[in-house]
Design an enzyme around this catalytic site. Structure first.
Site, mmCIF file in Angstrom:
data_model
loop_
_atom_site.group_PDB
_atom_site.id
_atom_site.type_symbol
_atom_site.label_atom_id
_atom_site.label_comp_id
_atom_site.label_asym_id
_atom_site.label_seq_id
_atom_site.Cartn_x
_atom_site.Cartn_y
_atom_site.Cartn_z
ATOM 1 N N SER A 92 0.869 -1.170 0.000
ATOM 2 C CA SER A 92 0.000 0.000 0.000
ATOM 3 C C SER A 92 0.909 1.224 0.000
ATOM 4 O O SER A 92 1.717 1.396 0.920
ATOM 5 C CB SER A 92 -0.876 -0.021 1.256
ATOM 6 O OG SER A 92 -1.614 1.174 1.370
ATOM 7 N N LYS B 159 -1.064 -1.126 -4.491
ATOM 8 C CA LYS B 159 -2.243 -0.323 -4.118
ATOM 9 C C LYS B 159 -1.793 1.110 -3.921
ATOM 10 O O LYS B 159 -0.774 1.349 -3.264
ATOM 11 C CB LYS B 159 -2.841 -0.894 -2.826
ATOM 12 C CG LYS B 159 -3.746 0.039 -2.030
ATOM 13 C CD LYS B 159 -4.478 -0.733 -0.940
ATOM 14 C CE LYS B 159 -4.654 0.075 0.329
ATOM 15 N NZ LYS B 159 -5.285 -0.720 1.408
ATOM 16 N N LYS C 48 -3.151 5.176 -2.907
ATOM 17 C CA LYS C 48 -4.193 5.930 -2.225
ATOM 18 C C LYS C 48 -4.647 7.047 -3.155
ATOM 19 O O LYS C 48 -3.808 7.712 -3.783
ATOM 20 C CB LYS C 48 -3.639 6.521 -0.931
ATOM 21 C CG LYS C 48 -3.228 5.474 0.101
ATOM 22 C CD LYS C 48 -4.431 4.802 0.733
ATOM 23 C CE LYS C 48 -4.013 3.918 1.909
ATOM 24 N NZ LYS C 48 -5.181 3.323 2.583
ATOM 25 N N ASP D 251 -7.231 2.808 -3.207
ATOM 26 C CA ASP D 251 -7.969 2.884 -1.946
ATOM 27 C C ASP D 251 -8.297 4.343 -1.670
ATOM 28 O O ASP D 251 -7.396 5.185 -1.591
ATOM 29 C CB ASP D 251 -7.100 2.310 -0.812
ATOM 30 C CG ASP D 251 -7.828 2.223 0.519
ATOM 31 O OD1 ASP D 251 -8.997 2.639 0.615
ATOM 32 O OD2 ASP D 251 -7.201 1.729 1.495
ATOM 33 N N GLU E 169 -11.040 0.289 -3.407
ATOM 34 C CA GLU E 169 -11.318 0.004 -1.996
ATOM 35 C C GLU E 169 -12.022 1.195 -1.345
ATOM 36 O O GLU E 169 -11.575 2.334 -1.472
ATOM 37 C CB GLU E 169 -9.978 -0.288 -1.301
ATOM 38 C CG GLU E 169 -10.104 -0.692 0.168
ATOM 39 C CD GLU E 169 -8.737 -1.038 0.783
ATOM 40 O OE1 GLU E 169 -7.752 -1.210 0.026
ATOM 41 O OE2 GLU E 169 -8.662 -1.117 2.017
ATOM 42 N N ASP F 272 -13.623 -1.969 3.159
ATOM 43 C CA ASP F 272 -12.709 -2.002 4.307
ATOM 44 C C ASP F 272 -13.475 -1.419 5.510
ATOM 45 O O ASP F 272 -14.097 -2.165 6.272
ATOM 46 C CB ASP F 272 -11.447 -1.189 3.944
ATOM 47 C CG ASP F 272 -10.463 -1.005 5.085
ATOM 48 O OD1 ASP F 272 -10.764 -1.394 6.226
ATOM 49 O OD2 ASP F 272 -9.362 -0.443 4.858
ATOM 50 N N LYS G 134 -9.341 -6.928 8.434
ATOM 51 C CA LYS G 134 -8.301 -6.460 9.356
ATOM 52 C C LYS G 134 -8.650 -6.986 10.737
ATOM 53 O O LYS G 134 -9.783 -6.802 11.197
ATOM 54 C CB LYS G 134 -8.256 -4.928 9.386
ATOM 55 C CG LYS G 134 -7.732 -4.297 8.108
ATOM 56 C CD LYS G 134 -7.752 -2.787 8.163
ATOM 57 C CE LYS G 134 -7.152 -2.199 6.891
ATOM 58 N NZ LYS G 134 -7.415 -0.744 6.771
ATOM 59 N N GLY H 259 -3.727 -3.864 6.187
ATOM 60 C CA GLY H 259 -2.665 -3.487 7.117
ATOM 61 C C GLY H 259 -2.994 -2.176 7.792
ATOM 62 O O GLY H 259 -3.808 -1.393 7.290
#
Ligand code: OSB
Ligand code: MG
Length: 368
Positions: free
Chosen positions: A135, A161, A163, A188, A213, A238, A262, A290
């Protein structure tokens, strides 16, 4: 088995570089560690509560308060047959899953150590290696992002991934797709968009992302269902999913095609496994998220990821991506194929470095 004593510690660990998402930037992690003495066998857990209530309402302070003032008295003196019973003892406390998970996962580690078996095996895990992704936080610009992606791909990671947030989205995805046409790529948003942004999010379909995400509200499963009807790109939830009932609602409404699990968000190994099993029964693949964990939380993530429906690469990556020096020995390492070998030593299989943990500790409380 009976939990004789727990020790709470807050440690401070500085990230090698700040991690930025749509909800903020972190550079110093404040982490609550929990050491559980179960009939003389020590197990370790980690709370993934953040410094600020931005990802969810829990923080370092609420986790400490819940553990110290509420959770311990529900466990103290209670005889249990297995760690799998701890979750039910904590059910009286609504929410605060990150606090609960610190305690619950520590007891699982202790049980596995008592039984002299790897935690992954005690959980029912079947994978010897887990597939890993990374990420990558929001970067200062596109060249910096491309350089990061190149570095992670060279290290072997199987999916990337990034952001995104409003205004910092399409051009990133477009530039990465142009430069890396074939890689497994996802984005995400950490709840940064509204349903009215559907036409913009629809443009992502052109870039063949593995998934997007949590684009919409952190507690809004319903709007995700409306959005998923308009997108080819699979939605992965998530923030929205805290238990089996949320997952059932999301899946049956068509709000997502993938779920990120998670441990902290769902409250520990027993609830995570139930969520995993439900998703498996509905053919929804899961992966392990994570929360910038230290080696202890990371080790629990590795064990959980050995369950069979963790079929997509997770955000579980090497210690060296986060820390100058981790708090476990050995550190968590990734193979050139972008996998982590599930340890075969008893419990979490990575030994907490007590001397280092002591030197990083800023507060401590012993409850017995
Ligand atoms: O949404 O997955 C997330 C970090 C903090 C809070 C939320 C998230 C994240 C990450 C980092 O994406 C994953 C990691 O490398 O630990
Ligand atoms: Mg996320």
């Amino acid at each position: 088995m009976k939990v004789r004593k727990i020790t709470l510690r807050e440690i401070h660990l500085r990230l090698l570089s700040p991690f930025e998402t749509s909800f903020g930037k972190t550079d110093l992690r404040r982490i609550v560690l929990l050491e559980a003495d179960v009939d003389g066998t020590i197990g370790w857990g980690e709370s993934t509560a953040g410094e600020n209530p931005y990802y969810c309402y829990e923080t370092v302070e609420t986790a400490w308060h819940i553990l110290s003032d509420h959770a311990w008295r529900l466990i103290k003196g209670r005889e249990v047959a297995a760690a799998s019973e701890i979750w039910d003892l904590l059910a009286h406390i609504r929410g605060h899953n990150m606090a609960k998970a610190a305690l619950e996962t520590a007891i699982w580690d202790a049980e596995a150590k008592q039984k002299n078996m790897p935690l992954a095996k005690l959980l029912g895990g079947t994978r010897a290696e887990i597939p890993c992704g990374v990420s990558i936080g929001i970067q200062p610009g596109i060249p910096a992002l491309i350089a990061k992606v190149e570095k992670e791909l060279a290290a072997g990671y199987q999916r990337i991934k990034i952001k995104i947030k409003p205004g910092v989205d399409m051009e990133l995805v477009r530039a990465l797709r142009q430069r890396f046409p074939q890689i497994r790529l996802m984005a995400d948003a950490n709840s940064a968009y509204r349903l009215e942004d559907a036409p913009l999010l629809k443009q992502l379909d052109a870039f063949h992302l593995m998934m997007i995400e949590q684009p919409l509200g952190y507690d809004d499963i319903y709007s995700h269902a409306a959005l998923q009807r308009q997108l080819e790109t699979p939605i992965c939830l998530d923030e929205c999913i805290h238990d089996v009932e949320h997952a059932r609602a999301a899946i049956d409404l068509g709000a997502c095609k993938i779920i990120n699990i998670k441990l902290g968000r769902v409250g520990g190994h027993a609830p995570a496994r139930r969520l995993h099993d439900l998703c498996q029964s509905k053919s929804i693949p899961v992966w392990c998220g994570g929360m910038l964990e230290s080696g202890i939380g990371r080790a629990h993530n590795v064990a959980m990821s050995s369950l069979s429906n963790f079929s997509l690469p997770g955000d579980v990556s090497a210690s060296r991506r986060y820390w100058d020096e981790d708090i476990v020995d050995p550190e968590v390492e990734v193979t050139a194929q972008g996998t982590i070998r599930v340890p075969t030593a008893p419990g979490i299989g990575y030994a907490p470095r007590l001397d280092r943990i002591e030197s990083l500790t800023v507060r401590r409380e012993v409850l017995q």
